[in-house]
Design a protein around this motif. Structure first.
Motif, PDB file in Angstrom:
ATOM      1  N   GLU A 138     -11.002   7.154   7.405  1.00 15.77           N
ATOM      2  CA  GLU A 138      -9.984   6.365   6.737  1.00 15.77           C
ATOM      3  C   GLU A 138     -10.593   5.934   5.406  1.00 15.77           C
ATOM      4  O   GLU A 138     -11.690   5.358   5.385  1.00 15.77           O
ATOM      5  CB  GLU A 138      -9.590   5.157   7.582  1.00 15.77           C
ATOM      6  CG  GLU A 138      -8.463   4.327   6.985  1.00 15.77           C
ATOM      7  CD  GLU A 138      -8.099   3.152   7.870  1.00 15.77           C
ATOM      8  OE1 GLU A 138      -7.013   3.177   8.464  1.00 15.77           O
ATOM      9  OE2 GLU A 138      -8.916   2.214   7.985  1.00 15.77           O
ATOM     10  N   TYR A 166       0.497   5.220   1.395  1.00 22.54           N
ATOM     11  CA  TYR A 166      -0.240   5.977   2.404  1.00 22.54           C
ATOM     12  C   TYR A 166       0.049   7.457   2.224  1.00 22.54           C
ATOM     13  O   TYR A 166       1.212   7.865   2.099  1.00 22.54           O
ATOM     14  CB  TYR A 166       0.181   5.526   3.802  1.00 22.54           C
ATOM     15  CG  TYR A 166      -0.356   6.376   4.932  1.00 22.54           C
ATOM     16  CD1 TYR A 166      -1.703   6.329   5.282  1.00 22.54           C
ATOM     17  CD2 TYR A 166       0.491   7.214   5.657  1.00 22.54           C
ATOM     18  CE1 TYR A 166      -2.186   7.097   6.329  1.00 22.54           C
ATOM     19  CE2 TYR A 166       0.017   7.981   6.702  1.00 22.54           C
ATOM     20  CZ  TYR A 166      -1.329   7.924   7.038  1.00 22.54           C
ATOM     21  OH  TYR A 166      -1.816   8.687   8.077  1.00 22.54           O
ATOM     22  N   THR A 220      -9.833   4.239   1.348  1.00 23.56           N
ATOM     23  CA  THR A 220      -8.916   3.453   0.528  1.00 23.56           C
ATOM     24  C   THR A 220      -9.410   3.405  -0.926  1.00 23.56           C
ATOM     25  O   THR A 220     -10.594   3.599  -1.207  1.00 23.56           O
ATOM     26  CB  THR A 220      -8.780   1.999   1.044  1.00 23.56           C
ATOM     27  OG1 THR A 220     -10.032   1.324   0.932  1.00 23.56           O
ATOM     28  CG2 THR A 220      -8.300   1.966   2.469  1.00 23.56           C
ATOM     29  N   THR A 263      -2.882  -0.760  -3.408  1.00 20.86           N
ATOM     30  CA  THR A 263      -3.918  -0.084  -2.627  1.00 20.86           C
ATOM     31  C   THR A 263      -3.389   1.256  -2.124  1.00 20.86           C
ATOM     32  O   THR A 263      -2.209   1.360  -1.769  1.00 20.86           O
ATOM     33  CB  THR A 263      -4.352  -0.943  -1.420  1.00 20.86           C
ATOM     34  OG1 THR A 263      -4.787  -2.216  -1.885  1.00 20.86           O
ATOM     35  CG2 THR A 263      -5.486  -0.294  -0.646  1.00 20.86           C
ATOM     36  N   TYR A 264      -4.265   2.255  -2.097  1.00 18.09           N
ATOM     37  CA  TYR A 264      -3.888   3.566  -1.568  1.00 18.09           C
ATOM     38  C   TYR A 264      -4.745   3.845  -0.343  1.00 18.09           C
ATOM     39  O   TYR A 264      -5.966   3.630  -0.347  1.00 18.09           O
ATOM     40  CB  TYR A 264      -4.104   4.649  -2.624  1.00 18.09           C
ATOM     41  CG  TYR A 264      -3.332   5.908  -2.341  1.00 18.09           C
ATOM     42  CD1 TYR A 264      -2.046   6.087  -2.851  1.00 18.09           C
ATOM     43  CD2 TYR A 264      -3.860   6.918  -1.559  1.00 18.09           C
ATOM     44  CE1 TYR A 264      -1.317   7.231  -2.583  1.00 18.09           C
ATOM     45  CE2 TYR A 264      -3.146   8.071  -1.277  1.00 18.09           C
ATOM     46  CZ  TYR A 264      -1.874   8.228  -1.792  1.00 18.09           C
ATOM     47  OH  TYR A 264      -1.158   9.361  -1.515  1.00 18.09           O
ATOM     48  N   VAL A 265      -4.094   4.324   0.715  1.00 14.93           N
ATOM     49  CA  VAL A 265      -4.750   4.578   1.996  1.00 14.93           C
ATOM     50  C   VAL A 265      -4.541   6.039   2.389  1.00 14.93           C
ATOM     51  O   VAL A 265      -3.436   6.587   2.218  1.00 14.93           O
ATOM     52  CB  VAL A 265      -4.156   3.683   3.108  1.00 14.93           C
ATOM     53  CG1 VAL A 265      -4.883   3.890   4.430  1.00 14.93           C
ATOM     54  CG2 VAL A 265      -4.178   2.216   2.696  1.00 14.93           C
ATOM     55  N   SER A 295       0.810  -1.212   0.000  1.00 12.85           N
ATOM     56  CA  SER A 295       0.000   0.000   0.000  1.00 12.85           C
ATOM     57  C   SER A 295       0.841   1.258   0.000  1.00 12.85           C
ATOM     58  O   SER A 295       1.981   1.279   0.476  1.00 12.85           O
ATOM     59  CB  SER A 295      -0.916   0.020   1.239  1.00 12.85           C
ATOM     60  OG  SER A 295      -1.763  -1.107   1.271  1.00 12.85           O
TER      61      SER A 295
END
Length: 293
Positions: free
Chosen positions: A287, A81, A289, A115-117, A79
Motif C-alpha cells: 500500500e 484511489y 501513498t 492524498t493519493y492511495v 483521497s
C-alpha cells in the motif's frame, strides 16, 4: 507512433465498452477475465469517478493507457484511489503512466483531493519503481489469500460447530458500530464505505451471543468469493465464532474459490486464522501513498 500521436484526457464520456476493452488489453498478461458487468461492479465498489479519471488516446482515438480513480474520504483525508492503471502492450515503455499521472494531479487537487492511495504487487518491480519515482511512499505490506470453498468449510467445521452463537444477516449500518473489533485498518476496497456503494452485492452477517450481544461480523461479495471483512470481539475469541462466520460466508459463495485480500501483514492473528482455515498465501502487495498538497 510518437508522443504527438497521443492525447491525454478525462475519461468522462468514453463508452464503458471502450474502457472495458482497454482494461482487458492492458491486463492480458494477468489473464483477467472480467466481463463488462463485473468490471462495472468492481469500479462501483471502489468509488470510481470517470470525471476524475484520465487516459491516453492514440491518433485513431483508441484508449491505450489509463488511470481510473476512486474518490472518497479515507483515513482522515480526501483521497484518490487507483482502482486500475494499465497500458496496452504495444504502447508500453513510452512513459504514458507518468504522463497521465502528471496531467491528472492538478485536476485532483482542484477537486479537493490531498492524498493519493494505491496498491501494487511487491514483485511488480517496474511499477514499484514508477510509483517511487513519482513520490509515493510505502505505508504497509498487504497479504492476499485464496482457498477452495470446500477446503475452508472442512477446515473450520469442528471449530464452527463448537461456537455458541446465533448467526444471521445484518446491515452495513449495524456493522459500522462494530468496527472496534478489527485488528487493522481495512484497505480502500474493503472499507464499509466501499461495501456501502453496492450493498446489494454483499452478504453482511453478525454473530450474536446467547444474551443477544453482537460478538462478531463478516462481509462477503458472494459473486466473486471475496471475504471482505471478518472480525470477532477480542473478549470472545478462540470460541469458534470466526470459524462459524467464515463457514457461513464461504457456503454462500457463487464460485468455487474464496479469497481474503489485503490483510495487513503485521496482523499475525488474522494470518494464522486464515492459514488454519485452509487458505494459502497467494501474493503480497504494497500500500503506497503520496501527498498531493
Amino acid at each position: 507512433m510518437t508522443d504527438n500521436d497521443i492525447t491525454i484526457r478525462c475519461l468522462a464520456g468514453i463508452e464503458p465498452a471502450v474502457i472495458h476493452k482497454a482494461f482487458l488489453e492492458a491486463f492480458s498478461d494477468y489473464a483477467i477475465t472480467l466481463d463488462e458487468q463485473s468490471l462495472a461492479a468492481m469500479l462501483k465498489r471502489r468509488g470510481a469517478r470517470f470525471d476524475l479519471s484520465f487516459g491516453a488516446l492514440n491518433g485513431d482515438g483508441r484508449l491505450v493507457s489509463f488511470i481510473i480513480n476512486g474518490i472518497d474520504s479515507h483515513n482522515g483525508h480526501t483521497s484518490a484511489y487507483d482502482t486500475g492503471t494499465g497500458t496496452v502492450r504495444e504502447y508500453r515503455g513510452m512513459g504514458l503512466t507518468d504522463r497521465i499521472f502528471s496531467f491528472q494531479t492538478d485536476h485532483l487537487v482542484s477537486a479537493g483531493v490531498d492524498t493519493y492511495v494505491l496498491e501494487v504487487l511487491t514483485d511488480n518491480t517496474p511499477a514499484v519503481k514508477i510509483y517511487t519515482r513519482q513520490g509515493f511512499e510505502r505505508v504497509r505490506k498487504l497479504d492476499c489469500f485464496t482457498a477452495d470453498n470446500s477446503h475452508v468449510i472442512d477446515s473450520v467445521s469442528d471449530r464452527a460447530a463448537a461456537a455458541v452463537v446465533t448467526v444471521g444477516e445484518t446491515t452495513v449500518d449495524e456493522i459500522a458500530q462494530l468496527g472496534h473489533f478489527m485488528d487493522f485498518t481495512p484497505s480502500w476496497q474493503n472499507t464499509l464505505a466501499s461495501v456501502g456503494r453496492n450493498q446489494g452485492a454483499f452478504l453482511c452477517m453478525a454473530a450474536y451471543s446467547p444474551d443477544g450481544r453482537e460478538v462478531g461480523f463478516g462481509v462477503s461479495e458472494t459473486a466473486y468469493g471475496d471475504i471482505t471483512l471478518l472480525a470477532v470481539d477480542p473478549a470472545h475469541r478462540r470460541r469458534g465464532i470466526g470459524s462459524r462466520l467464515l463457514a457461513e460466508l464461504t457456503s454462500a459463495n457463487h464460485i468455487d474459490r474464496a479469497k481474503a485480500l489485503n490483510i495487513d501483514s503485521t496482523c499475525t492473528p488474522m494470518r494464522l486464522f486464515l492459514e488454519a482455515s485452509g487458505f494459502d498465501l497467494a501474493c503480497h502487495q504494497y500500500e503506497m501513498t503520496k501527498k498531493l498538497i
